[in-house]
Design an enzyme around this catalytic site. Sequence first.
Site, PDB file in Angstrom:
ATOM      1  N   ASP A 171      37.347  43.635 -91.589  1.00  0.00           N
ATOM      2  CA  ASP A 171      37.183  42.596 -90.762  1.00  0.00           C
ATOM      3  C   ASP A 171      37.876  42.779 -89.305  1.00  0.00           C
ATOM      4  OD1 ASP A 171      36.473  40.175 -89.560  1.00  0.00           O
ATOM      5  OD2 ASP A 171      38.584  39.418 -89.976  1.00  0.00           O
ATOM      6  N   THR A 218      32.336  42.038 -88.215  1.00  0.00           N
ATOM      7  CA  THR A 218      32.947  40.866 -87.498  1.00  0.00           C
ATOM      8  C   THR A 218      31.885  39.819 -87.130  1.00  0.00           C
ATOM      9  OG1 THR A 218      34.382  40.537 -85.660  1.00  0.00           O
ATOM     10  CG2 THR A 218      32.695  42.319 -85.414  1.00  0.00           C
ATOM     11  N   LYS A 226      34.388  34.724 -62.588  1.00  0.00           N
ATOM     12  CA  LYS A 226      34.836  35.610 -63.404  1.00  0.00           C
ATOM     13  C   LYS A 226      34.068  35.942 -64.729  1.00  0.00           C
ATOM     14  CE  LYS A 226      38.150  33.213 -66.673  1.00  0.00           C
ATOM     15  NZ  LYS A 226      39.596  32.820 -66.783  1.00  0.00           N
ATOM     16  N   ARG A 247      39.752  45.319 -72.390  1.00  0.00           N
ATOM     17  CA  ARG A 247      38.892  44.143 -72.076  1.00  0.00           C
ATOM     18  C   ARG A 247      38.852  43.992 -70.453  1.00  0.00           C
ATOM     19  NH1 ARG A 247      38.746  39.658 -76.562  1.00  0.00           N
ATOM     20  NH2 ARG A 247      38.919  40.701 -78.450  1.00  0.00           N
ATOM     21  N   ASP A 271      35.889  36.331 -94.922  1.00  0.00           N
ATOM     22  CA  ASP A 271      35.918  37.516 -95.591  1.00  0.00           C
ATOM     23  C   ASP A 271      35.798  37.582 -97.140  1.00  0.00           C
ATOM     24  OD1 ASP A 271      36.281  38.944 -92.966  1.00  0.00           O
ATOM     25  OD2 ASP A 271      38.203  38.332 -93.201  1.00  0.00           O
ATOM     26  N   LYS A 297      27.909  35.197 -69.873  1.00  0.00           N
ATOM     27  CA  LYS A 297      28.835  36.220 -69.819  1.00  0.00           C
ATOM     28  C   LYS A 297      29.679  35.972 -68.494  1.00  0.00           C
ATOM     29  CE  LYS A 297      26.544  39.391 -72.687  1.00  0.00           C
ATOM     30  NZ  LYS A 297      27.359  38.863 -73.730  1.00  0.00           N
TER      31      LYS A 297
END
Length: 1601
Positions: free
Chosen positions: A619, A933, A818, A853, A1067, A800
């Site tokens: 994960d 994930t 943003k 990021r 998980d 996005k």
Amino acid sequence: MSFFRRRPFPEDIDTDDEVNDAVDPELRLRTVRTAASTIAESIRTEQRVEKRKSMRKKRSRFFRRGTEKRRSDVVDTTTGSSPRAAPIPGARRNVYVNSALPLDEVDKNGEPIVRYVRNKVRTTSKIHHCYFHPKNLYEQFRRVANLYFLALVVVQVFPVFGAPAPQTSALPLIFILTVTAIKDGIEDYRRAILDEEVNNSAVTRLGNWRNVNQPNDPRPWYEKLLGINPPGKVTRGVRRLREREAGEGMQIILSKGGEDRASVSTLPVNDSSSEVGFYGAGRKLEDIQSVDSHSYPPQEPKPHTVPSWAGGSGSLSAYQQSIRGRSSTGVVDYNKRVTGLARWERTLWKKLEVGDIVLLRENDQVPADIVVLSTSDPDNMCYLETKNLDGETNLKPRRSVKATSSITSEEDIERACFVLDSEPPHANLYMYHGVLRYKDSSTGEQKQESVTINELLLRGCTLRNTAWVIGLVVFTGADSKIMLNGGDTPSKRSKIEKETNFNVIVNFVILILMCLVSGIISGYLDSKANTSAREFEQGADASSSDVVNGVITFVSSLIAFQNIVPISLYISIEIVKTIQAYFISQDIDMYYKPFDAACTPKTWNISDDLGQIEYIFSDKTGTLTQNVMEFQKCSVNGVAYGEGITEAQRGAAKRQGLADALDPEEQDHQLHMWKQRMLDKMAQTFKNRYAQPDRLTLISPKLADDLADRSSPQRQHLIEFFRALAICHSVLSERPDPNRQPYHLEYKAESPDEAALVAAARDVGFPFVYRAKDAIEIEVMGQPERYTPLQMLEFNSTRKRMSVIVRNPQGQIVLYCKGADSVIYQRLAADHDPELKAATSRDMEAFANGGLRTLCIAYRYLTEQEYVEWVRKYEAATSAIDDREEEIEKANDLVEHSLQILGATALEDKLQEGVPEAIETLHKAGIKLWILTGDKVQTAIEIGFSCNLLKNDMEIMILSADSHEATRLQIEGGLNKIASVLGPPSVNGKQRGFVPGAQAAFAVVIDGDTLRHALNPDLKDLFLTLSTQCETVVCCRVSPAQKAMVVKLVKEGRNAMTLSIGDGANDVAMIQEANIGCGLLGHEGSQAAMSADYAFGQFRFLTKLLLVHGRWSYQRIADMHANFFYKNVIWTFAMFWFMFFNSFDATYLYQYTFILLYNLVFTSLPVIALGAFDQDINAKAALAFPQLYIRGIRGLEYTRLKFWLYMLDGLYQSAVVFFIPYLVWTLDIAVSWDGRTIESLADFGTTVSVAAIIAANTYVGLNTHYWTVITWVIVIGSSVVMILWIAIYSAFQSIDFVDEVVILFGEVTFWASVLISVVIALGPRFLVKFITTSYMPLDKDIVREMWVLGDLKDRLGIPHRRDRKKGKLEQTPIFHQPHCRSESEISHLEEDYSAPPVPRTPISDGSPRPTVPLMVGESPGPEKPEEGAYDLTGSPTSDAGAHTSTSPSLRRLSYYSVSGIPPPSPIPESNRYHAYTRDSARTTAYQTDPPMSAVSPTSISHALASPTHSAPVSATLQVPGARSPRAASPAEQYEMRVRTPSEQWTGYPQQEPLHTPMPTEDSYATAYDGLDNGQLTPSPHHQQEESWRSSTYSYSGPHAI
């Protein structure tokens, strides 16, 4: 009609160029390399998919247009605008609230027909206690050997087969079954305890209220029969819960917030805050107490406050007076009369049933799948953290059903009446469909409202940023979505254990052949007439029939030769694996101090599988990352800021050989210096009341300089950039302690990214202070500003981006936006500055390639007219019935354009400590790591690059398709791409495990929708072929069930050993599916750890678990298995050779006690010691050479060839140990010392058995790699015990064993026969082992030779054993620890053990480097420095006991050598040294000094160096650590004398001091340098720096210890 025939299915429109642009003209999938290009390509791919979906939807609407009217009368009104989903198997369920069940849903007694499962779950325990024994016996008899032994036990009961002791024949099997059952029971009991912790968690439920969906008496028949747990009785668990919480005086205040959010508070009932509620605003309701006698005690209501915990309906009297005038809304009918007895009560999760009403508070976990009826938010919103469920860190907004949003109290629930028509339970986490039907009390009209996944809270999630939620339980226990994604806990068996069944079957076949030969030949010999047997063996046969006698001999031989199938093998393996599990749990390297948790093995019988893992499925969130975001860098107006170094940059530097240039310690020190400088500069420029300097992660002195430079144009750009960060978000601010810390702000956000952005703006001087409906308050460099929020366009995975429209203090309307750079750049103004665009793009690409990021920040101004026109269109879009989402997106595009770039941000998702290094080590070991994930594609890609799983030299393929054919096309394109580089794929077990860098590396990134198509039966083989040729695979947006399907695909499709690791409930499915499941202990719950086979604290521990413990376990179990079968072959076949000389009548060669004790005592312990303690190489060597692990992946340590070789070796040795004594006895009959001949069967059989037992034990010793004291004692001791048994048993009266110790032990023939037999038996094995190790060594043989004979220990920094022995004298406490002396004594110093001086250069923390070891040529000690211990130079010491701090009144400190205190040397003139000031508050942090005791005035005597023996300078005296501060006294004066250097210093060159002081006060450990031989006064340079010389001093002489 031809038109429709040509395009019958709108799904087949994926043939245009835009759809297939991911595949080049040669049908090869396009690839990307860098992180920035990978993220950009993933965004473009998702946009193409969304565009195709939109096109398909439009075309399908065109085809349906002619038929919609004809079908309008049958359209399901509950579907709304959503497309019709595939039918879900199962019957829909109706959940009734205050509504009578229809007649078709009740039985003749009026009870509900449908019964729902309980909310009690069993997620980790394998076997229910009710049927533990039958299932455990089934598990044990899956082993073929146990069935064989059971059959033998049954056979031996009949005396005809001649079993010597049939009464005891069942004991070994019973013992094995019992011990194994006890071990399994303990294992499962521990798991059951963890299940009970979940089932006994507390929840608030509405009590004294009738849930019509449940029968009046829901007990099972046996409880009714026994009369236990009658309805209404408070069980012991609930009673304990309520008694425990009774003393806390909990109260429940529900209020629907106005401007502020309300809460369900848990406060003492007499707390003054109960008068105003938790947040102080909103409509306050009531305090509720359960009427149960065991609940919270009633309290007297205080005047002028809300009555608290009063029984009956009196607690609601104030509220009831005001509700009469309220109009009925939704499901609540305020004209309905109710009893008012319903009360919130505390109960346990396992007590919840379908139809219950529950109350959740902030940070509560959701106990079942619940439909939201009402929330504390005025907009009926709540926020859910689904990290445990799908791995996503962003908070998911959920809303209540509109018809029930007015419910705020128990009486509202009593007045409500509705039915929830729900779909059947299913595993899809992202889909739910239900209909809430009710009767409008004002009009009497029947109404209904759709209920979707947006109104459903799933079990395992956590409620965040919402004070309270009232919900209706829909799915419980095994019907909840998280449980449907999990499955039953499997009973796992190791790979070697499965292979053992084959070996047992082979041995069983050999046994049958031996018995057949014996039976046939025995029957044939019995049939012969006129033999001596007719005279001497009368009545010996059981029957007159030769055939029957042959059958009896067959069964008797079966009993005699039973040891060829080792009954003790399984119990020995259980013992060994238990010992291995204990060693794993005690490994200090896998202990995680923050959680106080060691590695916990929960399944003991699969430890050998840890050494064969080929694929790891991990994960992301919480497993690889900490879920902590840090604002590291930014770009403003084309200028980059931020000095931090990411893990990806460190990994890239390491691969390029530049690791030394990025030393973490030096970087941390430099960053601290820059941070302090930045904070000082900002403090001089403006006042930031809300700053939290310890949380500042954007470190850039240049940023502070630009903010302080009022003449710089960059300053205004920075202000606008950080102002946008403070405004453009959906964060909420809170003051946890407004009285004590009025300027301490905590931010609550939907995602950690947003919180990190706002927090960074706060710490730089632009804090977001407060948000209300009509105002956003911020501060800009100390000046408050107030903005009016006009509109917020929220972020989602399709857009996005997010935007906010506000009116600034000047009255202008500004849009701040943003989002992803590709999305923002598409919406920039046409006349935008191209240089700024290029510069910002370059910075963002550099940030992304560094594993960060990135977000692009932009803005634009709107005119009043433009805004008014847009608002009109936007409101129309939000009110649209058809295609609402598309209309809203069109309206957003009308305003999100013509943007101007402000800058870009770069966040680091902090990895767990050591994750990149662990992944690199695992790759070197040949293990492939996949990430599975539930998070977004871009986030997973960023983490992949951060942890160096994805590298810039990889060819990365992104699979994103929305149809079956598109998925096939992309997978085939990927296969063509790999084949064009690597050639056709090949599946060869001997080539398992990859070698990093040996060939071109590929990686696949695939999303959940594409994976759903790829896992279809006709595509999964193609996808498996593609993915297993890649170095890594990243699967994004996958559900828990999909995770398990991927693991199963690889495990079964490639017959590979798999390991899954995770930390959340999402998980559990893949953890249970994999061969090995590992769970990380985390802050958010331990569901994964509870379900796992191994639980530990950090991902990095996986390297030690696999490469050391796993490899050892695999090697040990493999060797143990082979040796076990060998020792049983040598024992059994020696008896078989005897059959040729006794007419095959199954006569025992050995005395029966030897048969019983052979596997139990004589030969069991050496094999167990081999399996428990053997180490072919040291742990540090195994970690230093992870490539050794690949033999486990390929299964080379336990092969069938090895099994057959050991069997043949046993066959050969059995012949040797039998026939050599036989030949000795044949040549001549030996005579004992007392005259008796050695000729009986007992004499011969004992000789053979002694030779076989010594040979078997010595053979195990030959195969042992690591001889310890335990090994010596066990291997030799087992044979000695056997010799002693002969002596002991000979002392007892016996028919077949008389005075054997007297007869045999006194005759050399016996000892010579045994010795010769053992040497000849073991000789070939020894020669083969010598030749293979010397001339055909394996890698591990070479490493072991390097360890034993080479310099591997020196290279790894491990001291040699001989050096440790030599250094014992120098390591005595007299050299390293202060010693107690009387106060009257004066300290002297003698220099007998010295070291040459070395240059002292500063290290990263400002303190000088440690000095060299004390003895010339002595290697540094490996001891780990203890925290808080420092040597003279300020560096951590290597001696844990070197510095002990006690009060000066308790001891005095001195320094002297081991040879005694010499006469004092001539005392020079006095010298002035530093006065040591005493400050107990001083620390060793930056710009501070360690606490020292007052030693002023200090008299220090110095020994003058002789002219011929000049003492080296800069030799430092070691000063004791801190003592408790008190006033200086004359008794604390010290006089230190130094002897003349010894002869070893003659001719040693004198060197000048090289100490370089640091420019700041960071260093507190210094030395006097620059002193002449006869000059002891400090130089002016040292006098100026006296402030930073406060803890040590030096002298011009050799080193003192």
